[in-house]
Scaffold this active site. Sequence first.
Site, PDB file in Angstrom:
ATOM      1  N   CYS A 139     -14.105  10.343   6.772  1.00  0.00           N
ATOM      2  CA  CYS A 139     -13.137  11.424   6.650  1.00  0.00           C
ATOM      3  C   CYS A 139     -12.162  11.301   7.813  1.00  0.00           C
ATOM      4  O   CYS A 139     -12.095  10.264   8.467  1.00  0.00           O
ATOM      5  CB  CYS A 139     -13.817  12.785   6.616  1.00  0.00           C
ATOM      6  SG  CYS A 139     -14.860  13.124   8.066  1.00  0.00           S
ATOM      7  N   THR A 140     -11.403  12.345   8.099  1.00  0.00           N
ATOM      8  CA  THR A 140     -10.356  12.267   9.117  1.00  0.00           C
ATOM      9  C   THR A 140     -10.918  12.087  10.524  1.00  0.00           C
ATOM     10  O   THR A 140     -10.548  11.152  11.241  1.00  0.00           O
ATOM     11  CB  THR A 140      -9.471  13.523   9.078  1.00  0.00           C
ATOM     12  OG1 THR A 140      -8.970  13.706   7.758  1.00  0.00           O
ATOM     13  CG2 THR A 140      -8.301  13.393  10.048  1.00  0.00           C
TER      14      THR A 140
END
Length: 345
Positions: free
Chosen positions: A199-200
Site C-alpha cells: 500500500c502507500t
Amino acid sequence: MPVLHNRVSNEELKQRLMEESFHRITISFYQYFPVQNPQGFRDELYKQLNALQVFGRIYVAKEGINAQISVPEHHLDDFRNYLYSIEPLNGIRLNIAVDDDGKSFWVLKIKVRDKIVADGIDDPLFSMENKGKYVNAQQMNELLQQPDTIVIDMRNHYEYEVGHFERALEIPSDTFRDQLPMAVDMMKGNEDKNIIMYCTGGIRCEKASAFMLHQGFKNVFHLEGGIINYAKQARETGIESKFIGKNFVFDNRLGERITDDVIAKCHQCGKPADTHTNCKNNGCHLLFIQCESCAAEYDGCCSSACKETIHMPVERQKELRKGIENGQNIFNKSRVRLRPKLGES
C-alpha cells in the site's frame, strides 16, 4: 486549560504557510500498539507537536497511531526526539516524502477514532500480533521475479490507476473494509503461494497481511513502509524500480512521482495524464485526472456545467449547492470496475 485545537480559518493558515521562510519536510508514520487512553494521548500529542509547528493529519485509536505530517526542518531533531521518547514509538520508521515541496499541510489536526484503519473486522480472535513477513525493496524485487508470487495492491482504484507494481492485482473496491474479504475470495486456491501485499505507507497492507494469515494463508508478505519506503530504498541502492508511475498520497500534493512512466489517462479527453485534481466547483469537488489542456479548457473543472457554475456570482453558487443530495455535484471517488482475474495486470 490550553486550546488543544486550531481556531484560525483555513485561508489564513494557507497564507501563513506560503509566507514561511523555512523549509518543511513531509513525513508519514504509523504503529499498531495498545493505547489505553486515546483522548489523553491525543491531547498530549497536540500540545507537543503544536509547539514544534508541526502540521498534518493524525489519527489515534486504541490500536495505535497513523500520521501524515510536515515538520519544520529546523525542528526535525526535536520532533524525532519527542516521538522516540514515547516507548512504543521509539525507533519507529519515518517515511520521508520523495517528491516534496514542504507545502503538504497547513494545519495540525489530531482525531480520535475507533481504529486507525477502518477494517470491518469483528472477529475477537483476530490479532495484529500475527502479521506477514516484512520485505524491503531488494527482497520485493527478488520475489517479483518468482513465478509463484502473487502481488496484491491494497489501495483504492484511483491510487492504482496512476501507479502500481508490475503484475499487481487490483482489488476492485472503494473501501479497505470491503477489500479484505474480497482479497481472501480472490486468492482461494493459492494458500501455498507467495502473496505480497503493499500500500502507500504500509499501514493497510500490514493489517491485510495479518488478516490473510488469520484466514489460513501461509506465505504472506507485506512491503515494509509501503511504496514510499520502497521508492526511497530503490533510489538509495540504485536498484530498478518495479513500481511504475506515480504514487498517490493523501495530502495537498495528491501524488509523488516514482518513475517517468505515465500509465493513466485524462478522464476528459483520454490523453496520457496522471495528475489528480479536485473539481474547482465547490459544489462538486470531484477527484479526477486532468491533463494540462483540459485544465485550461475547463478552468480546472470536471465538466462544462461546473465551469459555468464557478463563473456565477458567489451567492448564486451557494444557492445551487443547497439541497443537493446526489448526482455529479457530490464528491465521489467511486468507479465501477470488473474484478481482475489472477495473473492479469
